[in-house]
Design an enzyme around this catalytic site. Structure first.
Site, PDB file in Angstrom:
ATOM      1  N   HIS A   1      -9.318   1.362   5.358  1.00  0.00           N
ATOM      2  CA  HIS A   1      -8.019   1.528   6.023  1.00  0.00           C
ATOM      3  C   HIS A   1      -8.187   2.465   7.219  1.00  0.00           C
ATOM      4  O   HIS A   1      -8.970   3.408   7.168  1.00  0.00           O
ATOM      5  CB  HIS A   1      -6.997   2.099   5.030  1.00  0.00           C
ATOM      6  CG  HIS A   1      -5.604   2.023   5.557  1.00  0.00           C
ATOM      7  ND1 HIS A   1      -5.116   2.928   6.473  1.00  0.00           N
ATOM      8  CD2 HIS A   1      -4.607   1.129   5.328  1.00  0.00           C
ATOM      9  CE1 HIS A   1      -3.867   2.585   6.777  1.00  0.00           C
ATOM     10  NE2 HIS A   1      -3.536   1.506   6.102  1.00  0.00           N
TER      11      HIS A   1
ATOM     12  N   GLU B   1      -4.997  -4.772  10.805  1.00  0.00           N
ATOM     13  CA  GLU B   1      -3.942  -3.783  11.003  1.00  0.00           C
ATOM     14  C   GLU B   1      -4.184  -3.043  12.316  1.00  0.00           C
ATOM     15  O   GLU B   1      -4.987  -2.095  12.351  1.00  0.00           O
ATOM     16  CB  GLU B   1      -3.936  -2.764   9.861  1.00  0.00           C
ATOM     17  CG  GLU B   1      -3.715  -3.358   8.487  1.00  0.00           C
ATOM     18  CD  GLU B   1      -3.140  -2.322   7.512  1.00  0.00           C
ATOM     19  OE1 GLU B   1      -2.078  -2.581   6.956  1.00  0.00           O
ATOM     20  OE2 GLU B   1      -3.754  -1.251   7.342  1.00  0.00           O
TER      21      GLU B   1
ATOM     22  N   GLU C   1      -6.493   4.808   8.262  1.00  0.00           N
ATOM     23  CA  GLU C   1      -6.249   6.225   7.960  1.00  0.00           C
ATOM     24  C   GLU C   1      -7.503   6.850   7.355  1.00  0.00           C
ATOM     25  O   GLU C   1      -7.791   8.030   7.592  1.00  0.00           O
ATOM     26  CB  GLU C   1      -5.026   6.352   7.039  1.00  0.00           C
ATOM     27  CG  GLU C   1      -3.738   6.086   7.823  1.00  0.00           C
ATOM     28  CD  GLU C   1      -2.592   5.522   7.012  1.00  0.00           C
ATOM     29  OE1 GLU C   1      -2.635   5.583   5.775  1.00  0.00           O
ATOM     30  OE2 GLU C   1      -1.644   5.008   7.641  1.00  0.00           O
TER      31      GLU C   1
ATOM     32  N   GLY D   1       3.031  -1.119   4.263  1.00  0.00           N
ATOM     33  CA  GLY D   1       3.067   0.304   3.933  1.00  0.00           C
ATOM     34  C   GLY D   1       4.479   0.742   3.587  1.00  0.00           C
ATOM     35  O   GLY D   1       4.967   0.535   2.478  1.00  0.00           O
ATOM     36  N   GLY D   2       5.151   1.328   4.561  1.00  0.00           N
ATOM     37  CA  GLY D   2       6.469   1.938   4.337  1.00  0.00           C
ATOM     38  C   GLY D   2       7.454   1.043   3.606  1.00  0.00           C
ATOM     39  O   GLY D   2       8.156   1.497   2.683  1.00  0.00           O
TER      40      GLY D   2
ATOM     41  N   GLY E   1       3.120   2.187  10.916  1.00  0.00           N
ATOM     42  CA  GLY E   1       4.135   3.232  10.786  1.00  0.00           C
ATOM     43  C   GLY E   1       4.921   3.507  12.051  1.00  0.00           C
ATOM     44  O   GLY E   1       5.629   4.510  12.141  1.00  0.00           O
TER      45      GLY E   1
ATOM     46  N   SER F   1       3.765  -2.202  10.286  1.00  0.00           N
ATOM     47  CA  SER F   1       5.218  -2.305  10.503  1.00  0.00           C
ATOM     48  C   SER F   1       5.812  -3.652  10.086  1.00  0.00           C
ATOM     49  O   SER F   1       6.748  -4.141  10.719  1.00  0.00           O
ATOM     50  CB  SER F   1       5.578  -1.989  11.964  1.00  0.00           C
ATOM     51  OG  SER F   1       5.259  -0.638  12.258  1.00  0.00           O
TER      52      SER F   1
ATOM     53  N   ASN G   1       0.875  -1.181   0.000  1.00  0.00           N
ATOM     54  CA  ASN G   1       0.000   0.000   0.000  1.00  0.00           C
ATOM     55  C   ASN G   1       0.910   1.228   0.000  1.00  0.00           C
ATOM     56  O   ASN G   1       1.516   1.543   1.018  1.00  0.00           O
ATOM     57  CB  ASN G   1      -0.896  -0.038   1.245  1.00  0.00           C
ATOM     58  CG  ASN G   1      -1.719   1.224   1.407  1.00  0.00           C
ATOM     59  OD1 ASN G   1      -1.773   2.063   0.504  1.00  0.00           O
ATOM     60  ND2 ASN G   1      -2.362   1.361   2.561  1.00  0.00           N
ATOM     61  N   TRP G   2       0.967   1.880  -1.139  1.00  0.00           N
ATOM     62  CA  TRP G   2       1.886   3.018  -1.264  1.00  0.00           C
ATOM     63  C   TRP G   2       1.353   4.284  -0.612  1.00  0.00           C
ATOM     64  O   TRP G   2       2.046   5.283  -0.520  1.00  0.00           O
ATOM     65  CB  TRP G   2       2.196   3.268  -2.750  1.00  0.00           C
ATOM     66  CG  TRP G   2       3.083   2.227  -3.370  1.00  0.00           C
ATOM     67  CD1 TRP G   2       3.616   1.125  -2.750  1.00  0.00           C
ATOM     68  CD2 TRP G   2       3.553   2.181  -4.733  1.00  0.00           C
ATOM     69  NE1 TRP G   2       4.380   0.403  -3.637  1.00  0.00           N
ATOM     70  CE2 TRP G   2       4.357   1.036  -4.858  1.00  0.00           C
ATOM     71  CE3 TRP G   2       3.358   2.997  -5.841  1.00  0.00           C
ATOM     72  CZ2 TRP G   2       4.977   0.683  -6.068  1.00  0.00           C
ATOM     73  CZ3 TRP G   2       3.971   2.652  -7.038  1.00  0.00           C
ATOM     74  CH2 TRP G   2       4.779   1.506  -7.149  1.00  0.00           C
ATOM     75  N   LYS G   3       0.098   4.263  -0.202  1.00  0.00           N
ATOM     76  CA  LYS G   3      -0.521   5.446   0.425  1.00  0.00           C
ATOM     77  C   LYS G   3      -0.300   6.673  -0.468  1.00  0.00           C
ATOM     78  O   LYS G   3      -0.319   6.536  -1.695  1.00  0.00           O
ATOM     79  CB  LYS G   3       0.008   5.616   1.856  1.00  0.00           C
ATOM     80  CG  LYS G   3      -0.141   4.319   2.675  1.00  0.00           C
ATOM     81  CD  LYS G   3       0.118   4.485   4.139  1.00  0.00           C
ATOM     82  CE  LYS G   3      -0.088   3.145   4.845  1.00  0.00           C
ATOM     83  NZ  LYS G   3       0.092   3.233   6.289  1.00  0.00           N
TER      84      LYS G   3
HETATM   85  P1  13P Z   1       3.354   0.353   7.649  1.00  0.00           P
HETATM   86  O1  13P Z   1       3.822  -0.933   7.010  1.00  0.00           O
HETATM   87  O2  13P Z   1       4.086   1.561   7.145  1.00  0.00           O
HETATM   88  O3  13P Z   1       3.286   0.243   9.135  1.00  0.00           O
HETATM   89  O4  13P Z   1       1.830   0.570   7.149  1.00  0.00           O
HETATM   90  C1  13P Z   1       0.932  -0.470   7.270  1.00  0.00           C
HETATM   91  C2  13P Z   1      -0.299  -0.096   6.545  1.00  0.00           C
HETATM   92  O5  13P Z   1      -1.024   0.779   6.964  1.00  0.00           O
HETATM   93  C3  13P Z   1      -0.589  -0.798   5.282  1.00  0.00           C
HETATM   94  O6  13P Z   1      -1.878  -0.537   4.849  1.00  0.00           O
END
Ligand code: 13P
Length: 252
Positions: free
Chosen positions: A93, A164, A95, A230-231, A170, A209, A10-12
């Protein structure tokens, strides 16, 4: 047959055209690892170009609107994601839930719209730190599932759930493997309650993470069918280390 592990990046809100090089590198490596299913969810602006740049991996959206079309300035419809080449979309998600006020009911409606547009969906759930500290994590997630999962016919066939924990996103913090196992078992039981037999095969991803250093341990947990990253999905190198961990587990 056991389904393939599913590793989704997920590149956000990250990435311009230069990121297509990462997508290409991920795609080339994924072609050599047929026992893992790999996908990325780039920002909507890159969806079409990513689809054009890759051959093997899945490509998806990060969100879609509840409605099929209309006067919703700035929003993206599920049918538009599909038209741009998406195979799936993420919905719910944390967020989106936290920053855009998305309730379980909205997430469910989005999931139904996405399915109606011919997309698969990844529905995200997860507790906050306060909810975990209060001992309510499993009940919170079970309630989110009950209220945000799509119920249309055959919905389970095109569904994945991503667990999640909000406090793990993050932050570099991850739950213990015991806590992940307990939560995924509860999610499985809830899926079977909702969908019957079909709920037994819905893939349950862990997210929060996930890195090369913890991927093997997390992916080996019972009922963890993959990861939502994510990251660490923003460079091919770090993402492929996670994909590689999934591939090695499959061999063992
Ligand atoms: P991180 O891997 O950066 O913690 O993000 C997880 C995430 O929200 C994937 O959707």
């Amino acid at each position: 047959m056991k389904s393939l592990r599913y590793i989704v990046g997920n590149w956000k809100m990250n990435g311009t055209r230069a990121m297509l090089n990462e997508a290409r590198a991920i795609d080339r490596a994924a072609a050599r690892l047929p026992r893992v299913q790999v996908a990325v969810a780039p920002p909507a602006t890159l969806l079409f170009r990513t689809r054009e740049a890759v051959e093997i991996i899945g490509v998806g959206g990060q969100d879609c609107h509840v409605e099929e079309s209309g006067a919703y300035t700035g929003d993206v419809a599920a049918a538009m994601l599909k038209d741009a080449g998406a195979d799936f979309t993420i919905v719910g998600h944390s967020e989106r839930r936290a920053m855009h006020g998305e309730t379980d009911e909205i997430v469910k409606a989005k999931a139904e719209t996405a399915l109606g547009a011919g997309l698969s969906v990844i529905v995200c759930v997860g507790e906050t730190e306060a909810e975990r500290d209060a001992g309510n994590a499993e009940d919170v997630v079970a309630r989110q599932l009950a209220n945000s999962l799509p119920r249309s016919e055959n919905a389970a066939d095109k569904l994945s759930v991503a667990y999640e924990p909000v406090w793990a996103i993050g932050t570099g913090r991850v739950p213990s493997t015991e806590d992940v196992a307990a939560m995924h078992a509860r999610i499985r039981a809830t899926l079977v309650e909702i969908y019957g037999e079909a709920g037994g095969t819905v893939r349950i991803l862990y997210g929060g993470s996930v890195k090369a250093e913890n991927a093997t341990e997390l992916l080996a947990v019972e009922e963890v069918g993959g990861a939502l990253v994510g990251g660490a999905s923003l460079s091919a190198e770090s993402f492929l280390a996670i994909v590689g961990a999934a591939a090695s587990l499959d061999e063992s």
